[in-house]
Each structure stands twice: as structure tokens, then as C-alpha cells.
Scaffold this active site. Structure first.
Site, PDB file in Angstrom:
ATOM      1  N   SER A   1      19.134  52.175  94.267  1.00  0.00           N
ATOM      2  CA  SER A   1      20.026  52.196  95.421  1.00  0.00           C
ATOM      3  C   SER A   1      21.396  52.747  95.010  1.00  0.00           C
ATOM      4  O   SER A   1      21.488  53.845  94.475  1.00  0.00           O
ATOM      5  CB  SER A   1      20.120  50.793  96.033  1.00  0.00           C
ATOM      6  OG  SER A   1      20.720  50.834  97.307  1.00  0.00           O
TER       7      SER A   1
ATOM      8  N   GLU B   1      14.667  58.814  97.847  1.00  0.00           N
ATOM      9  CA  GLU B   1      14.388  57.733  98.791  1.00  0.00           C
ATOM     10  C   GLU B   1      15.713  57.313  99.406  1.00  0.00           C
ATOM     11  O   GLU B   1      16.775  57.736  98.970  1.00  0.00           O
ATOM     12  CB  GLU B   1      13.718  56.553  98.080  1.00  0.00           C
ATOM     13  CG  GLU B   1      14.537  55.919  96.965  1.00  0.00           C
ATOM     14  CD  GLU B   1      15.394  54.759  97.421  1.00  0.00           C
ATOM     15  OE1 GLU B   1      15.038  54.088  98.412  1.00  0.00           O
ATOM     16  OE2 GLU B   1      16.437  54.515  96.798  1.00  0.00           O
TER      17      GLU B   1
ATOM     18  N   HIS C   1      13.483  51.255  98.188  1.00  0.00           N
ATOM     19  CA  HIS C   1      13.768  50.056  98.987  1.00  0.00           C
ATOM     20  C   HIS C   1      12.503  49.585  99.697  1.00  0.00           C
ATOM     21  O   HIS C   1      12.403  49.629 100.921  1.00  0.00           O
ATOM     22  CB  HIS C   1      14.854  50.364 100.017  1.00  0.00           C
ATOM     23  CG  HIS C   1      16.193  50.662  99.443  1.00  0.00           C
ATOM     24  ND1 HIS C   1      16.516  51.882  98.881  1.00  0.00           N
ATOM     25  CD2 HIS C   1      17.312  49.899  99.356  1.00  0.00           C
ATOM     26  CE1 HIS C   1      17.775  51.859  98.478  1.00  0.00           C
ATOM     27  NE2 HIS C   1      18.279  50.669  98.746  1.00  0.00           N
TER      28      HIS C   1
END
Length: 312
Positions: free
Chosen positions: A119, A217, A282
């Protein structure tokens, strides 16, 4: 770094290894932190929590303490000779505010260590590659809810940390399939799409993904914003010469049918193998993907096969 090259691999962990837990981005829920620490202890690791992990910025409650505090916590952990690995507690936002406060000479002198996160931690993966020449692990974080409730995520990270030769071939989870078929060779890199786009032009940022197997992502983004990030990377020439692409999860983004059409529109013209829904990022059961390791992407077989184990 002009293009991805194989990076220095840190040593794998052994039972009894001391691992530091840090929070370079957002504040960490105490209950999830404790659950994650218990899990690490169950792996026969000795987790050490940086005091800064429990801090909250006095004005901006989305930050785990001030920029200086978060940088100091990471640097203390990395430069502690008794620490074998540094694991991030969670993402959120904040790495880009503190990454240039780190003493990279001191961190380089501390030697290679295992580093894990995803992230917002994408900005640190890029910095570790560019400034330390170090391979890192894009993997679950200690206090992430998806990690705590998923045996698949736990098992894959544990195998990568302790027995990396057993996970040299990483297969897409159920649902993963080729968006564009074929095989490609390159060095792994990537992370959260919005962070890669935001890093363009920053000091020491990677100028290109040429020659790389790029992992992408994101989470919580509307389709037009994903379009904007991809278009920015395309316009900047950052995707020129990329060897292949692995697409991970798009949790809490727009409906995937529409998003899939967008990914084809923006990336299909690159003419390289692409696998969608590979199973990292995620999502529950997220796989651990090593960055900085040479390997082969076989889009039709839905596999990423590393030339060497992620850790030495």
C-alpha cells in the site's frame, strides 16, 4: 537506477529472529497490533515494537506521529544491529512526507535486512531499491485485518521469510487469468498504482519500469482516477519497455467488469504479457511478491517463477 536490475537479497529468517515493527504511515489500531504480534510470536519470532508505532500526530490524525518521529522510528529499527527484519504495521498515508528525512548513508551501512509492507509502503519499496539497491517484500502487514484473518496470506509470507525456495514459483489465486498471453522475463517491481504515479519526478524516483515485471494494484479508487494514474505513467514514458505486468487486487474500486475494460484500454497496447487478478495487494489471502528479483512471467500458466529465492 535507469531500469530494474537484480537487487541485493537479504538473508532469510531463522527461528528466534528479532523483527522490528514500524509505522511509517498511519496510526495503528491497538487490538490488531497485538493480534499481529501474537501471530509473529507463534512463528518463533521475537517482535520488537518501535515506540512511535502507537503515536498519533497532534494535528493530522491520519499520521502515526510527526514526519520526524516516523522517520526516526524506521531508522532506529533498521540501524539496530540486533534486528533481522523490519515489518510495517500498516499503510495509510505518510511515507512520502518522511522518506527524504531518512539518513540513507546510515541505513546502507546497517546492511541488508528483510523489509515487508504494501500500500503506502510502495514509496519505501521504491526508495529501498533506488537508494539501497535492496530487494524487498510486497507482502501483508502485521496489523492488517486481511492478514490477521487469512491463513493463505500468513502461510505464504511465512514460507517466503523462512523457506523462500519453496515459493520460487508463485501462482495466481483462483480467478487470475491472462489478460494478454505470452511469457516475459524481467526484474520484479511495483506496488500501489497511485503511489507509483505520485512518485514521478521525486528525488531518486525510478525513471522507468523498462525491463521490469511490473506489479500493479490499488484500493478505493474510482475508474477515472485509475485511468488518470495509468495515463500519467504512459505520458511520462514510465511504462516504455516494460517486460510484463501482473495485476493484483482492486478492492473497493469501481465494478471490476468496467475496470477490466479500462485496464485493457490503457495497458493492452503495450503488447506485453499481462495477468489479471493475480492475488496480491489489498485483498484477503494476499500473496507475498518479492521486488528486485529476476524471473519469468508466464501469463498463460498464471505463474511468476523467480530465478532465485526471494531471500538468500
Amino acid at each position: 537506477m535507469t531500469s530494474p536490475t537484480p537487487l541485493t537479497r537479504p538473508e532469510r529468517l531463522a527461528p528466534g529472529a528479532r523483527v522490528a515493527v514500524v509505522a511509517p504511515s498511519g496510526p495503528v489500531p491497538e487490538d490488531r497490533l497485538e493480534a499481529g504480534l501474537d501471530l509473529l510470536r507463534g512463528w518463533d519470532l521475537e517482535p520488537v515494537v518501535e515506540p512511535q508505532v502507537r503515536a498519533v500526530h497532534d494535528r493530522f490524525d491520519y499520521l502515526a506521529g510527526s514526519d520526524a518521529e516516523r522517520a526516526a522510528g524506521l531508522q532506529r529499527a533498521w540501524c539496530d544491529p540486533s534486528v533481522d527484519a523490519v515489518l510495517c504495521a500498516r499503510g495509510g498515508y505518510g511515507v512520502q512526507r518522511m522518506v527524504d528525512l531518512l539518513d540513507w548513508d546510515a541505513m546502507r551501512a546497517a546492511g541488508p535486512k528483510v523489509f515487508v509492507g504494501y500500500s503506502d509502503i510502495t514509496a519505501l519499496h521504491e526508495a529501498f531499491a533506488a537508494r539501497l539497491g535492496l530487494a524487498t517484500l510486497h507482502g501483508p502487514m502485521v496489523a492488517a485485518a486481511d492478514f490477521l484473518k487469512s491463513s493463505r496470506a500468513q502461510d505464504h509470507l511465512r514460507a517466503t521469510l523462512f523457506e523462500p525456495e519453496t515459493v520460487r514459483t508463485i501462482t495466481a489465486v483462483d480467478g487470475g487469468r491472462p489478460l494478454v498471453g505470452g511469457t516475459a522475463r524481467g526484474v520484479t517491481l511495483g506496488g500501489c498504482l497511485c503511489l507509483l504515479a505520485a512518485d514521478l519526478g521525486a528525488p531518486h524516483a525510478r525513471p522507468s519500469a523498462a525491463g521490469g515485471l511490473l506489479c500493479l494494484e490499488d484500493t478505493g479508487e474510482e475508474a477515472y482516477r485509475i485511468d488518470r494514474y495509468l495515463t500519467q505513467l504512459l505520458r511520462a514514458g514510465w511504462l516504455d519497455g516494460v517486460a510484463g505486468i501482473l495485476l493484483g487486487s482492486w478492492a473497493e474500486c469501481d465494478a471490476y467488469d468496467g475496470l477490466r475494460a479500462l485496464l485493457v484500454d490503457r495497458l493492452g497496447g503495450l503488447g506485453v504479457p499481462i495477468v489479471e487478478e493475480f492475488g496480491f495487494g489489498h485483498c484477503e489471502g494476499a500473496l507475498t511478491i518479492p521486488f528486485g528479483i529476476p524471473g519469468e512471467l508466464d501469463a498463460d500458466a498464471r505463474t511468476l517463477t523467480l530465478d532465485v529465492p526471494a531471500l538468500a
